[in-house]
Motif scaffolding. Structure first.
Motif, PDB file in Angstrom:
ATOM      1  N   MET A  45       0.830  -1.203   0.000  1.00  0.00           N
ATOM      2  CA  MET A  45       0.000   0.000   0.000  1.00  0.00           C
ATOM      3  C   MET A  45       0.865   1.253   0.000  1.00  0.00           C
ATOM      4  SD  MET A  45      -3.147   0.952   2.569  1.00  0.00           S
ATOM      5  CE  MET A  45      -4.423   2.086   2.048  1.00  0.00           C
ATOM      6  N   LEU A  46       0.504   2.218  -0.847  1.00  0.00           N
ATOM      7  CA  LEU A  46       1.142   3.530  -0.870  1.00  0.00           C
ATOM      8  C   LEU A  46       0.219   4.529  -0.175  1.00  0.00           C
ATOM      9  CD1 LEU A  46       2.528   3.777  -4.529  1.00  0.00           C
ATOM     10  CD2 LEU A  46       3.616   2.794  -2.506  1.00  0.00           C
ATOM     11  N   GLN A  47       0.709   5.095   0.913  1.00  0.00           N
ATOM     12  CA  GLN A  47      -0.008   6.173   1.584  1.00  0.00           C
ATOM     13  C   GLN A  47       0.839   7.432   1.510  1.00  0.00           C
ATOM     14  OE1 GLN A  47      -1.506   5.210   5.517  1.00  0.00           O
ATOM     15  NE2 GLN A  47      -2.137   3.144   4.888  1.00  0.00           N
ATOM     16  N   GLY A  48       0.218   8.576   1.733  1.00  0.00           N
ATOM     17  CA  GLY A  48       0.928   9.844   1.613  1.00  0.00           C
ATOM     18  C   GLY A  48       0.831  10.670   2.871  1.00  0.00           C
ATOM     19  N   THR A  49       1.745  11.600   3.012  1.00  0.00           N
ATOM     20  CA  THR A  49       1.689  12.514   4.152  1.00  0.00           C
ATOM     21  C   THR A  49       0.605  13.568   3.972  1.00  0.00           C
ATOM     22  OG1 THR A  49       3.393  13.919   3.140  1.00  0.00           O
ATOM     23  CG2 THR A  49       4.128  12.211   4.686  1.00  0.00           C
ATOM     24  N   GLY A  50       0.013  13.622   2.783  1.00  0.00           N
ATOM     25  CA  GLY A  50      -1.061  14.566   2.507  1.00  0.00           C
ATOM     26  C   GLY A  50      -1.673  14.256   1.166  1.00  0.00           C
ATOM     27  N   SER A  51      -2.654  15.040   0.771  1.00  0.00           N
ATOM     28  CA  SER A  51      -3.254  14.890  -0.546  1.00  0.00           C
ATOM     29  C   SER A  51      -2.309  15.422  -1.607  1.00  0.00           C
ATOM     30  CB  SER A  51      -4.584  15.651  -0.609  1.00  0.00           C
ATOM     31  OG  SER A  51      -5.519  15.110   0.301  1.00  0.00           O
ATOM     32  N   GLY A  94       8.819  21.208   3.729  1.00  0.00           N
ATOM     33  CA  GLY A  94       8.535  20.593   5.010  1.00  0.00           C
ATOM     34  C   GLY A  94       8.439  19.089   4.986  1.00  0.00           C
ATOM     35  N   VAL A  95       9.145  18.434   4.050  1.00  0.00           N
ATOM     36  CA  VAL A  95       8.973  16.991   3.906  1.00  0.00           C
ATOM     37  C   VAL A  95       9.500  16.225   5.112  1.00  0.00           C
ATOM     38  CG1 VAL A  95      11.156  16.528   2.688  1.00  0.00           C
ATOM     39  CG2 VAL A  95       9.138  15.096   2.251  1.00  0.00           C
ATOM     40  N   ILE A  96      10.569  16.711   5.747  1.00  0.00           N
ATOM     41  CA  ILE A  96      11.085  16.021   6.935  1.00  0.00           C
ATOM     42  C   ILE A  96      10.036  16.048   8.035  1.00  0.00           C
ATOM     43  CG2 ILE A  96      12.844  16.054   8.746  1.00  0.00           C
ATOM     44  CD1 ILE A  96      14.801  17.196   6.686  1.00  0.00           C
ATOM     45  N   ALA A  97       9.468  17.216   8.267  1.00  0.00           N
ATOM     46  CA  ALA A  97       8.449  17.336   9.313  1.00  0.00           C
ATOM     47  C   ALA A  97       7.209  16.518   8.977  1.00  0.00           C
ATOM     48  CB  ALA A  97       8.072  18.801   9.506  1.00  0.00           C
ATOM     49  N   SER A  98       6.846  16.464   7.684  1.00  0.00           N
ATOM     50  CA  SER A  98       5.625  15.738   7.319  1.00  0.00           C
ATOM     51  C   SER A  98       5.777  14.238   7.536  1.00  0.00           C
ATOM     52  CB  SER A  98       5.239  16.038   5.867  1.00  0.00           C
ATOM     53  OG  SER A  98       6.196  15.523   4.960  1.00  0.00           O
ATOM     54  N   LEU A  99       6.956  13.698   7.231  1.00  0.00           N
ATOM     55  CA  LEU A  99       7.174  12.262   7.439  1.00  0.00           C
ATOM     56  C   LEU A  99       7.365  11.930   8.916  1.00  0.00           C
ATOM     57  CD1 LEU A  99       9.466  11.667   4.358  1.00  0.00           C
ATOM     58  CD2 LEU A  99       7.342  10.416   4.802  1.00  0.00           C
ATOM     59  N   VAL A 100       8.229  12.678   9.579  1.00  0.00           N
ATOM     60  CA  VAL A 100       8.458  12.430  11.004  1.00  0.00           C
ATOM     61  C   VAL A 100       7.192  12.736  11.799  1.00  0.00           C
ATOM     62  CG1 VAL A 100       9.822  13.093  13.024  1.00  0.00           C
ATOM     63  CG2 VAL A 100      10.927  12.874  10.787  1.00  0.00           C
ATOM     64  N   GLY A 101       6.510  13.798  11.424  1.00  0.00           N
ATOM     65  CA  GLY A 101       5.279  14.166  12.129  1.00  0.00           C
ATOM     66  C   GLY A 101       4.177  13.142  11.945  1.00  0.00           C
ATOM     67  N   GLU A 118      15.385   8.819   8.374  1.00  0.00           N
ATOM     68  CA  GLU A 118      15.616   7.410   8.729  1.00  0.00           C
ATOM     69  C   GLU A 118      15.935   7.261  10.215  1.00  0.00           C
ATOM     70  OE1 GLU A 118      17.237   5.372   4.602  1.00  0.00           O
ATOM     71  OE2 GLU A 118      18.691   6.398   5.898  1.00  0.00           O
ATOM     72  N   GLN A 119      16.766   8.154  10.742  1.00  0.00           N
ATOM     73  CA  GLN A 119      17.157   8.065  12.146  1.00  0.00           C
ATOM     74  C   GLN A 119      15.984   8.316  13.074  1.00  0.00           C
ATOM     75  OE1 GLN A 119      20.348  10.890  12.399  1.00  0.00           O
ATOM     76  NE2 GLN A 119      21.802   9.581  11.278  1.00  0.00           N
ATOM     77  N   ARG A 120      15.126   9.263  12.716  1.00  0.00           N
ATOM     78  CA  ARG A 120      14.013   9.625  13.592  1.00  0.00           C
ATOM     79  C   ARG A 120      12.837   8.651  13.503  1.00  0.00           C
ATOM     80  NH1 ARG A 120      16.903  14.014  12.793  1.00  0.00           N
ATOM     81  NH2 ARG A 120      16.859  15.728  14.311  1.00  0.00           N
ATOM     82  N   THR A 121      12.687   7.986  12.359  1.00  0.00           N
ATOM     83  CA  THR A 121      11.542   7.092  12.189  1.00  0.00           C
ATOM     84  C   THR A 121      11.897   5.615  12.271  1.00  0.00           C
ATOM     85  OG1 THR A 121      11.793   6.997   9.772  1.00  0.00           O
ATOM     86  CG2 THR A 121      10.403   8.781  10.688  1.00  0.00           C
TER      87      THR A 121
END
Length: 495
Positions: free
Chosen positions: A7-13, A171-178, A214-217
């Motif tokens: 499954m592919l999910q996204g951090t947003g639309s 803001g891709v780092i924040a969107s993935l980690v968040g 990678e380190q944070r998640t």
């Protein structure tokens, strides 16, 4: 071989889930796998007719094409087609069931999960691999209860998830980690890796960013995908890009299309936009239709009465009528065809809010909305050029009147559409007409333009899918990504 799913999910639309699903489907097909797309729940007024008479989102039809398959209602078992800001038509396994407001749907959508799993199970029983596309973002934890589109489905079906982040919007780092930080531990564990999409520039400059995520998640990165311009050559599903092509020279045919608020199946325009002799322009709300326009096209809509009112609010009715009176050409497709008539009547609100309204009066026809919805692939010939056409119908309502004696098309069982006495105003229920190369060429010639006689639109889409797959395959560790696919019922190891 045991069927697997990913499954592919996204951090947003709009992070690229639909396009990347199509790319992975094409890549898997080229590797000899029997692959199918799946989207548990979609919200879109762009729909495709399936051979069995049902309808699904057009994105899933494109993904099916990437797999080498005909569209099937199991690819998108729940489809929501917005009629107003708070109400949508509910389509389940291809069939329109009812219309309901957002609050009612949100309260009861969990009841649809059994239908979703039923369709998914049929696909995994008949294919090697199923690529599943999520909707919106799993970080919308306020919607997690009774969710069927993201983690609710992934957990119920036992499907691992790859999370996509869009670096182009920032803001891709924040969107993935968040996203990880707001998910509960069980949902977090379903995610086995991530992708960065729409990167512009030197990817080496983002290596530290990848390591930070990678380190944070604890999730591995499967690739950083560049901005792929070829994606704009594929049919869009949910939004029309307002970028306009450079003005053509040497007498290019100028076509303008108002952007209606509930516009549907606007990918009917794509074959025209690929024609070098056509200057195609979307007209956004607040703008007038240019006076130098040669042809105005009104595309389909999920709410004819609602968009007829919207059209008048923009003043487009005056532009269209003046254009027609000065000898200009106007084409209406589906809901646009209904608007060109003298009256539209919807006594019980099968296409939105109940009521009736005067149309633009450019065709001597009127439309009565009816509860039965016609959804079917169709074939026939053009009543003027006799060119063979293939396409589909998705509409409610029956249109009758004097001008239907001059149809646009003749289908196997009945004529379709209407034309004015001078032939400059045309209307049809046929979607997909311009994808027929011979018809498109003849229509452009009648409108005073020229067509690229060597252009084969279906080949254009196929080439775009292959180029998209090439671009993704070059930057993604496909082996690792596909190895992450698991048989349905998979459960992650406790972290």
């Amino acid at each position: 071989m045991t069927a697997k799913a990913l499954m592919l999910q996204g951090t947003g639309s709009d992070v690229g889930k639909s396009v990347l699903t199509a790319a992975l489907c094409r890549i898997a097909k080229r590797r000899g796998l029997s692959v199918a797309p799946f989207k548990p729940q979609n919200m879109s007024n762009n729909a495709a007719a399936c051979p069995d008479g049902g309808e699904i989102g057009r994105a899933q039809a494109l993904q099916a094409l990437a797999c080498g398959l005909e569209p099937h209602t199991d690819f998108n078992p729940v489809l929501l087609k917005p009629e107003t800001d708070r109400r949508a038509q509910l389509v389940v396994q291809g069939k329109a069931v009812t219309a309901m407001d957002a609050a009612h749907y949100m309260a009861h959508r969990g009841e649809l999960m059994d239908k979703v799993i039923e369709s998914f199970s049929r696909l995994t029983a008949s294919h090697d691999l199923v690529i599943v596309e999520g909707a919106g973002s799993p970080s919308e934890i306020n919607l997690r209860d009774r969710d069927i589109a993201n983690m609710g489905f992934a957990r119920r079906a036992g499907v691992p998830v790859c999370l996509i982040g869009d670096i182009d919007r920032g803001g891709v780092i924040a969107s993935l980690v968040g996203t990880q930080s707001v998910l509960d531990p069980e949902d977090q564990a379903m995610i086995t890796g991530f992708l960065i999409n729409k990167f512009r520039g030197d990817p080496a400059l983002f290596e530290d960013g990848v390591r930070a995520i990678e380190q944070r998640t604890g999730w591995p990165c499967h690739g950083v995908i560049p901005w792929l311009p070829v994606s704009t050559e594929l049919p869009a599903e949910d939004a029309v890009v307002l970028s306009r092509p450079d003005r053509s020279t040497g007498g290019a045919l100028k076509i303008s299309a108002p952007m209606l608020s509930r516009m549907a199946n606007f990918d009917d325009a794509d074959p025209l936009k690929h024609e070098p002799g056509v200057d195609f322009r979307w007209i956004s709300p607040g703008q007038h239709i240019p006076r130098d326009t040669d042809v105005i096209i009104l595309f389909g809509t999920k709410s004819t009465l609602g968009d007829l009112a919207f059209l008048r609010q923009q003043g487009w009715d005056h532009d269209i009528i003046a254009h027609a009176r000065s000898g200009g050409r106007v084409l209406g497709i589906c809901g646009g065809y209904q608007m060109l008539g003298s009256r539209v009547v919807d006594p019980v609100g099968v296409d939105g809010v109940p009521g009736e309204a005067q149309g633009l009066g450019l065709l001597n026809v009127e439309t009565l909305m009816q509860a039965d919805k016609k959804v079917a692939p169709v074939s026939g010939d053009c009543a003027i050029s006799t060119m063979t056409v293939l396409g589909y119908e998705i509409h409610t309502g029956r249109t009758t009147g004097e001008d239907t004696a001059r149809p646009m098309f003749n289908f196997a069982n009945e004529p379709d559409g209407a034309r004015s006495a001078n032939g400059r105003i045309e209307g049809t229920y046929l979607h997909g007409a311009f994808a027929n190369d011979a018809f498109r060429s003849a229509w452009l010639t009648r409108a005073g333009g020229t067509a690229d006689t060597h252009s084969i639109y279906s080949n254009t889409v196929e080439r775009a899918l292959d180029r998209l797959a090439d671009g993704v395959e070059a930057k993604v560790n496909i082996d690792a990504l596909l190895e992450g696919a698991q048989p349905p019922g998979w459960q992650p190891a406790h972290r």
